[in-house]
Scaffold this motif. Structure first.
Motif, PDB file in Angstrom:
ATOM      1  N   UNK A   1       0.812  -1.217   0.000  1.00 21.18           N
ATOM      2  CA  UNK A   1       0.000   0.000   0.000  1.00 21.18           C
ATOM      3  C   UNK A   1       0.848   1.270   0.000  1.00 21.18           C
ATOM      4  N   UNK A   2       0.401   2.251  -0.787  1.00 23.42           N
ATOM      5  CA  UNK A   2       1.076   3.541  -0.904  1.00 23.42           C
ATOM      6  C   UNK A   2       0.004   4.629  -0.961  1.00 23.42           C
ATOM      7  N   UNK A   3       0.207   5.709  -0.227  1.00 21.14           N
ATOM      8  CA  UNK A   3      -0.704   6.844  -0.299  1.00 21.14           C
ATOM      9  C   UNK A   3      -0.551   7.502  -1.669  1.00 21.14           C
ATOM     10  N   UNK A   4      -1.611   7.565  -2.472  1.00 25.36           N
ATOM     11  CA  UNK A   4      -1.504   8.172  -3.810  1.00 25.36           C
ATOM     12  C   UNK A   4      -1.096   9.652  -3.737  1.00 25.36           C
ATOM     13  N   UNK A   5      -0.298  10.067  -4.683  1.00 25.69           N
ATOM     14  CA  UNK A   5       0.155  11.454  -4.742  1.00 25.69           C
ATOM     15  C   UNK A   5      -0.983  12.443  -4.835  1.00 25.69           C
ATOM     16  N   UNK A   6      -2.015  12.108  -5.607  1.00 28.59           N
ATOM     17  CA  UNK A   6      -3.159  13.005  -5.737  1.00 28.59           C
ATOM     18  C   UNK A   6      -3.855  13.183  -4.380  1.00 28.59           C
ATOM     19  N   UNK A   7      -3.811  12.173  -3.533  1.00 31.73           N
ATOM     20  CA  UNK A   7      -4.395  12.290  -2.197  1.00 31.73           C
ATOM     21  C   UNK A   7      -3.561  13.231  -1.328  1.00 31.73           C
ATOM     22  N   UNK A   8      -2.248  13.204  -1.483  1.00 35.01           N
ATOM     23  CA  UNK A   8      -1.395  14.149  -0.754  1.00 35.01           C
ATOM     24  C   UNK A   8      -1.770  15.583  -1.132  1.00 35.01           C
ATOM     25  N   UNK A   9      -1.971  15.808  -2.422  1.00 32.09           N
ATOM     26  CA  UNK A   9      -2.352  17.139  -2.901  1.00 32.09           C
ATOM     27  C   UNK A   9      -3.719  17.545  -2.348  1.00 32.09           C
ATOM     28  N   UNK A  10      -4.649  16.611  -2.315  1.00 31.21           N
ATOM     29  CA  UNK A  10      -5.987  16.894  -1.811  1.00 31.21           C
ATOM     30  C   UNK A  10      -5.963  17.187  -0.307  1.00 31.21           C
ATOM     31  N   UNK A  11      -5.139  16.473   0.436  1.00 31.88           N
ATOM     32  CA  UNK A  11      -4.998  16.726   1.880  1.00 31.88           C
ATOM     33  C   UNK A  11      -4.528  18.159   2.113  1.00 31.88           C
ATOM     34  N   UNK A  12      -3.534  18.590   1.354  1.00 32.60           N
ATOM     35  CA  UNK A  12      -3.025  19.959   1.479  1.00 32.60           C
ATOM     36  C   UNK A  12      -4.126  20.963   1.156  1.00 32.60           C
ATOM     37  N   UNK A  13      -4.871  20.719   0.095  1.00 32.45           N
ATOM     38  CA  UNK A  13      -5.966  21.626  -0.285  1.00 32.45           C
ATOM     39  C   UNK A  13      -7.017  21.695   0.814  1.00 32.45           C
TER      40      UNK A  13
END
Length: 122
Positions: free
Chosen positions: A40-52
């Protein structure tokens, strides 16, 4: 969108244009079954969404990612090994329709993601 599902906020400080947040990943979230099976890996797009989402919480405004001048994925987030993350966001409103940010997602051992971006106020 992802808050209280993929992650929960365990600490949040908003101080004069700087956010310091701690988040806890939901390691049982179904996204990790497909990204990637067995690793399992946290998707990059989810990292961006968390920041937003954290920037929206700090500013009290609904935002849309307009452009990312810099977006660096430095290391993979394995939720089983690193379920607790720190997020720092420096933000300012250079105009009435956007918020400029510089964000970092990290743990005590590693930096996973850095981003400089403009978020439009919608």
């Amino acid at each position: 969108m992802l808050k209280n599902d993929l992650y929960t906020v365990t600490a949040f400080e908003n101080n004069m244009g700087t956010v310091a947040a701690a988040i806890s990943l939901n390691t049982a979230h179904p996204i990790f079954n497909g990204h990637f099976p067995g690793q399992p890996v946290l998707p990059g797009v989810c990292m961006m969404q968390i920041v937003k989402e954290l920037t929206e919480e700090a500013t009290g405004k609904k935002l849309f990612l307009n452009d990312a001048a810099q977006c660096k994925f430095l290391s993979m987030v394995d939720p089983g090994k690193t379920p607790e993350l720190q997020v720092t966001i420096d933000y300012k409103e250079p105009s009435e329709d956007r918020v400029a940010i510089v964000a970092v997602l990290k743990s005590t051992e590693a930096t996973f993601f850095k981003m400089s971006a403009n978020l439009l106020i919608v």
